[in-house]
Scaffold this motif. Structure first.
Motif, PDB file in Angstrom:
ATOM      1  N   GLY A 385       0.808  -1.215   0.000  1.00 41.56           N
ATOM      2  CA  GLY A 385       0.000   0.000   0.000  1.00 41.56           C
ATOM      3  C   GLY A 385       0.836   1.257   0.000  1.00 41.56           C
ATOM      4  N   ALA A 386       0.154   2.378  -0.133  1.00 42.12           N
ATOM      5  CA  ALA A 386       0.810   3.681  -0.121  1.00 42.12           C
ATOM      6  C   ALA A 386      -0.053   4.671   0.635  1.00 42.12           C
ATOM      7  CB  ALA A 386       1.047   4.168  -1.554  1.00 42.12           C
ATOM      8  N   GLU A 420       3.692   7.160  -4.168  1.00 39.29           N
ATOM      9  CA  GLU A 420       2.512   6.346  -4.482  1.00 39.29           C
ATOM     10  C   GLU A 420       2.238   6.286  -5.981  1.00 39.29           C
ATOM     11  OE1 GLU A 420      -1.161   9.535  -3.946  1.00 39.29           O
ATOM     12  OE2 GLU A 420      -0.632   8.235  -2.264  1.00 39.29           O
ATOM     13  N   ASP A 421       2.805   7.221  -6.744  1.00 45.69           N
ATOM     14  CA  ASP A 421       2.622   7.216  -8.199  1.00 45.69           C
ATOM     15  C   ASP A 421       3.726   6.453  -8.935  1.00 45.69           C
ATOM     16  OD1 ASP A 421       0.276   8.779  -8.101  1.00 45.69           O
ATOM     17  OD2 ASP A 421       1.456  10.624  -7.950  1.00 45.69           O
ATOM     18  N   SER A 447      -8.675   4.009  -3.653  1.00 44.53           N
ATOM     19  CA  SER A 447      -9.182   4.309  -4.993  1.00 44.53           C
ATOM     20  C   SER A 447      -9.193   3.094  -5.903  1.00 44.53           C
ATOM     21  CB  SER A 447      -8.313   5.396  -5.641  1.00 44.53           C
ATOM     22  OG  SER A 447      -6.994   4.899  -5.873  1.00 44.53           O
ATOM     23  N   GLY A 448      -8.344   2.114  -5.577  1.00 45.89           N
ATOM     24  CA  GLY A 448      -8.201   0.948  -6.444  1.00 45.89           C
ATOM     25  C   GLY A 448      -7.324   1.195  -7.648  1.00 45.89           C
ATOM     26  N   THR A 449      -6.674   2.354  -7.705  1.00 44.51           N
ATOM     27  CA  THR A 449      -5.862   2.697  -8.883  1.00 44.51           C
ATOM     28  C   THR A 449      -4.460   3.184  -8.541  1.00 44.51           C
ATOM     29  OG1 THR A 449      -6.728   4.972  -8.892  1.00 44.51           O
ATOM     30  CG2 THR A 449      -7.937   3.324 -10.184  1.00 44.51           C
ATOM     31  N   THR A 453       0.769   0.601  -5.752  1.00 47.09           N
ATOM     32  CA  THR A 453       0.119  -0.564  -5.134  1.00 47.09           C
ATOM     33  C   THR A 453      -0.329  -1.591  -6.158  1.00 47.09           C
ATOM     34  OG1 THR A 453      -0.657   0.847  -3.329  1.00 47.09           O
ATOM     35  CG2 THR A 453      -1.752  -1.290  -3.603  1.00 47.09           C
ATOM     36  N   VAL A 454      -0.975  -1.128  -7.206  1.00 47.36           N
ATOM     37  CA  VAL A 454      -1.611  -2.077  -8.133  1.00 47.36           C
ATOM     38  C   VAL A 454      -0.761  -2.373  -9.359  1.00 47.36           C
ATOM     39  CG1 VAL A 454      -3.893  -1.367  -7.367  1.00 47.36           C
ATOM     40  CG2 VAL A 454      -2.897  -0.271  -9.360  1.00 47.36           C
TER      41      VAL A 454
END
Length: 454
Positions: A385-386, A420-421, A447-449, A453-454
């Motif tokens: 996570g961030a 986080e980006d 946010s799921g985006t 993280t993703v």
């Protein structure tokens, strides 16, 4: 077009709780509230209802009161005491059985309805809302669906000739004339006492419960508002065309007779999949020129088992956004709100969490089982996570050591909020932890985006 929005409210008679909910309605931009006023309220809560109406007015809400389930001839899930005590004034089916529904032509029942209206006016209501007046629904009184009423002595005398045992066109016309005459007498009574009337017709123009001539109702002396409630799911119809049809009929009829038009849409019994239909219904009402749109009911009736769905919080937010443009996420003038309003806003927002979790229950169960299997085989649960989401995940991972005596739960967190980006940075951190097929990776992102993280 300036939209007026209202909402029904029922089921609570403790004033401090009612005040809280009314404050919520007003804060969300609703301009009116309909309070149900059942026979139980008439017998035991008359003073309380007056206090509830006064509280509504203090918040600037226009008030309507409806005869909820009164005599079983109006809409509502409340039961009738009156029919128990006055069986001789109840309707008679075509097969001769008397059923627990007041007869619209019976003088005793009409007198009782006037007594109820007097109590509503004494409570301070702005409008008496005659909700879905109808003859008995056979299924509601344990009779076969093909049965009909009423063939009591009063109705047979007023029919003026031997009444057929079949529901002929002549009988349907008589029933419609009787309904209109009943409403004429009720409207005149309320108007004579300085009150105002709203009549809400079922969205039907034919059949056993339809009114074919809406002008006959809209032209009644003493009527202020004509309403209808095209609850499309009840009739197995798509929302857009069904609402458009009756919104257009409503608007045109009201205009011809110089009364206001009011349209009701459901929020009860809807799921998240129905939200586009609900929004289409609101759009159809506005397109037809109806500027007074209400919903049944508060918080999408999430408190009532038979009307609620797990998605009620989501539906409530959607209908509020469609009718008033406000939701629990609205931050307009947030710096001007009281602490009490802010706390309630946060609490209301939290109410959507259980519904969301419930919808994901099956997927969550599968994920938990898969994680347990990997932990048993010596793998790890790795949070990624961030920002705040990552730090909360890290906190949970740190707690697992001392609480559960395990080192199998770890967290990979972006080193800074700016990171986080950084998707490549996230991939590199995963590689540095030697994550393999025996591990379970749980990405945590509000946010799921989030790229890291993703």
């Amino acid at each position: 077009m300036s939209l007026r929005a209202g909402c029904s409210y029922f089921g609570v008679r403790i004033l401090r709780h009612v005040r809280r909910d009314l404050e919520d309605l007003a804060a969300r931009g609703y301009t009116g509230v309909l309070h149900t006023f059942s026979e139980n309220d008439l017998a035991y809560y008359r003073g309380t209802m007056a206090e509830i109406v006064a509280a509504s007015h203090e918040l600037g809400l226009e008030v309507q009161m409806c005869p909820w389930g009164l005599g079983r001839t109006f809409g509502g899930e409340a039961e009738s005491r009156w029919v128990t005590f006055h069986p001789d004034a109840c309707q008679v089916l075509d097969d001769g059985r008397r059923v627990a529904t007041g007869c619209l032509n019976n003088p005793a029942y009409r007198a009782f309805c006037k007594e109820w209206a007097d109590a509503a006016l004494e409570a301070g209501t702005d409008f008496v809302f005659w909700d879905e007046p109808h003859w008995t629904v056979p299924e509601h009184v344990g009779a076969e669906v093909e049965r009909w009423a009423c063939r009591c002595d009063v109705c047979q005398e007023q029919f003026g000739a031997p009444m057929p045992e079949e529901l002929t066109d002549e009988v349907l016309a008589f029933r419609e004339r009787s309904t209109v005459d009943f409403l004429r007498e009720m409207c005149a009574h309320v108007a004579s006492r300085g009150g105002r009337n709203t009549i809400c017709l079922l969205p039907l123009t034919e059949g056993a419960h339809g009114i074919s001539d809406w002008d006959a109702v809209a032209s009644l002396p003493g009527l202020s508002k004509l309403a209808t409630d095209p609850y499309w799911k009840n009739f197995g119809e798509p929302a857009g065309p069904f609402v458009e049809r009756f919104a257009t009929l409503l608007a045109e009829t009201a205009s011809r007779n110089s009364v206001e038009a009011q349209l009701w849409l459901p929020s009860f019994g809807l799921t998240r999949d129905d939200i586009p239909e609900l929004e289409a219904g609101v759009a159809s009402a506005l397109a037809a020129g109806v500027a007074d749109v209400w919903t049944w009911g508060y918080q999408a009736c999430g408190h009532m088992t038979s009307l609620a769905t797990p998605d009620a919080p989501l539906v409530w937010e959607a209908v509020t956004a469609a009718l008033t443009g406000r939701t629990s996420d609205t931050v307009r003038d947030i710096d001007l709100r009281s602490t009490r309003e802010l706390v309630r806003e946060i609490n209301d927002s939290d109410k959507g969490v259980p519904a969301a979790v419930g919808l994901a229950a099956d997927a969550l169960a599968l994920a938990i089982d898969a994680i347990v299997e990997r932990l048993r085989d010596g793998g790890r649960l790795i949070y990624v996570g961030a920002g705040t989401s990552g730090r909360l995940a890290q906190l949970d991972a740190l707690e697992c050591g001392p609480t559960f005596s395990t080192d199998q739960v770890v967290a990979i967190v972006a080193p800074s909020d700016a990171a986080e980006d950084d998707a490549l940075g996230g991939a590199a951190d995963i590689d540095n932890k030697s994550v393999g097929s025996s591990d379970a990776v749980l990405a945590v992102s509000a946010s799921g985006t989030t790229p890291y993280t993703v």
